[in-house]
Every structure is written in C-alpha cells, then in structure tokens.
Enzyme design. Sequence first.
Site, short mmCIF file in Angstrom:
data_model
loop_
_atom_site.label_atom_id
_atom_site.label_comp_id
_atom_site.label_asym_id
_atom_site.label_seq_id
_atom_site.Cartn_x
_atom_site.Cartn_y
_atom_site.Cartn_z
N ARG A 139 0.84 -1.20 0.00
CA ARG A 139 0.00 0.00 0.00
C ARG A 139 0.87 1.25 0.00
NH1 ARG A 139 -5.24 0.34 1.04
NH2 ARG A 139 -4.97 2.34 2.07
N HIS A 151 12.53 -2.84 -2.31
CA HIS A 151 11.84 -2.78 -3.60
C HIS A 151 12.55 -3.72 -4.57
CE1 HIS A 151 9.31 -1.07 -6.70
NE2 HIS A 151 10.38 -1.02 -7.48
C1 GRF Z 1 9.25 -8.61 -2.38
O1 GRF Z 1 9.75 -8.87 -3.67
C2 GRF Z 1 9.37 -7.14 -2.06
O2 GRF Z 1 10.47 -6.53 -2.63
C3 GRF Z 1 8.11 -6.60 -2.67
O3 GRF Z 1 7.13 -7.59 -2.43
C4 GRF Z 1 7.75 -8.85 -2.28
C5 GRF Z 1 7.34 -9.34 -0.92
O4 GRF Z 1 7.61 -10.66 -0.68
N1 GRF Z 1 7.81 -5.29 -2.14
P1 GRF Z 1 7.41 -11.26 0.79
O5 GRF Z 1 6.02 -10.90 1.27
O6 GRF Z 1 8.48 -10.72 1.71
O7 GRF Z 1 7.52 -12.75 0.59
#
Ligand code: GRF
Length: 223
Positions: free
Chosen positions: A96, A114
Amino acid sequence: MNGSSFARLAVVISGRGRNLQALHAAIADGRIAARIVGVISNRADAEGLAFAGAAGLPCFVLPHVEYRDRASFDAALAAQLRELRADIVVLAGFMRILTADFVRSFEGRLLNIHPSLLPRHKGLDTHASALRDGDAEHGATVHFVTPELDGGPRVIQGKFTIGAHDDAARLAERVMMDVEQRIYPQAVAWMARRELRFEQGSVVFRGRPLLEPLSLHDLEPGF
Ligand code: GRF
C-alpha cells in the site's frame, strides 16, 4: 532507540512474508540485535501471518477495506506502531502507498525493500519491466521511505546479471532468494546497531554520508 541494546522492530506485510522470515531468522541467530514487537498486516489472509503466528510473534491485522480512506488507515497504522513503541518500521512486501503525513511522522525509522535497481522500475511488475527494457542487470534495493513513492534515499542494492533463460518468474525468485533475503536483514542489522541512520534527508553510514548505495560486496559474513 530505547536505551536497551535490542531495537524494537515492527514488520508490516501484505503477503507471503519471506522477508519477514529472513529477518526473524537473522534475529534468532544473533545477526540482528532486535526484537520483533509486532507483525502488522493489512490483509487477514496474508500468508506471512501464519508464519508469524507459528513463530509466536504478536500479530495485528488492520484490514484496509474497513477504513474510509487512506488517511484513516494510516492513522490506525501509526497508532498501532506507537503502541508497540517501534524503533524501526520495516515494510516487507507491504503493498500500500502511505500518505506523506504518515511517512513524515516516522521519518528515519521507516525502511522499505523494492524488487528492482532503483531508480529503475519504480512501482509494480518490476521483473517484467526489466525484461521488457532489455536490462543487463536486475536486483533489489533497500531504501529509507520518503513521501516520494520508491524514491527515498537508497541504502543497499544487490544486483546480478540477467540470464538468457530468465523470465519474470525466475527473476522474481532470484531477486528474493539471492538478494532480498540477504540485503534486508543486513540493512536492519546496521539500523539496530545505529550504524545506519537517516539525517536531514541523507543516509549516514558509520558516521559518513552515503553517496552511493552499499552493495553485496559490503555484506558482513553470515548475510
Ligand atoms: C518482495 O519482492 C518485495 O520486494 C516486494 O514484495 C515482495 C514481498 O515478498 N515489495 P514477501 O512478502 O516478503 O515474501
């Protein structure tokens, strides 16, 4: 921080929680001097909550659909974080956008990861977008959160060369397993030790302004 040698960490998720698991593992084996005081999800069905519950971490669900607008959701999130007395707020797959007011009130304590080499590929679908643009390299970035989406000062970036057989799914896997699960625990470990700070809009690492993000070469043994 709070005077004790353990930083109070709040982890905010929406999904699978693989970064949460990596942080939890790094705390358990002593690489991060912190305690997870709460895992907060905006979705009751987030897979990461099952892990957190099984690991005995305090879980909080704030379903965003129950709030009339972004500002009221963010106010509830801020209240929960204050109640937890979180020193560091780790956004880990939290899907979000946060209001500028929220971000400003947690400035310097708010980290995000990210899945791209920022400033390339802000927003969603970063893996497909790296392939579409014919990028030679891909990876992930940990950054301090500022009101500009995916635009805050970068702390550490891990990269690898894109292979001929990499599709978006394979890139997502490589980014998570080879980069995110290493650089996020490391960045949080530095924060917990106060070696990493955000001061007047800039990243300060071990007392010096960080002009370029750190890289996989800067990881300590174990990360
Ligand atoms: C990761 O690739 C993160 O960079 C992105 O969403 C994904 C989350 O994965 N913002 P998780 O929930 O930690 O398994």
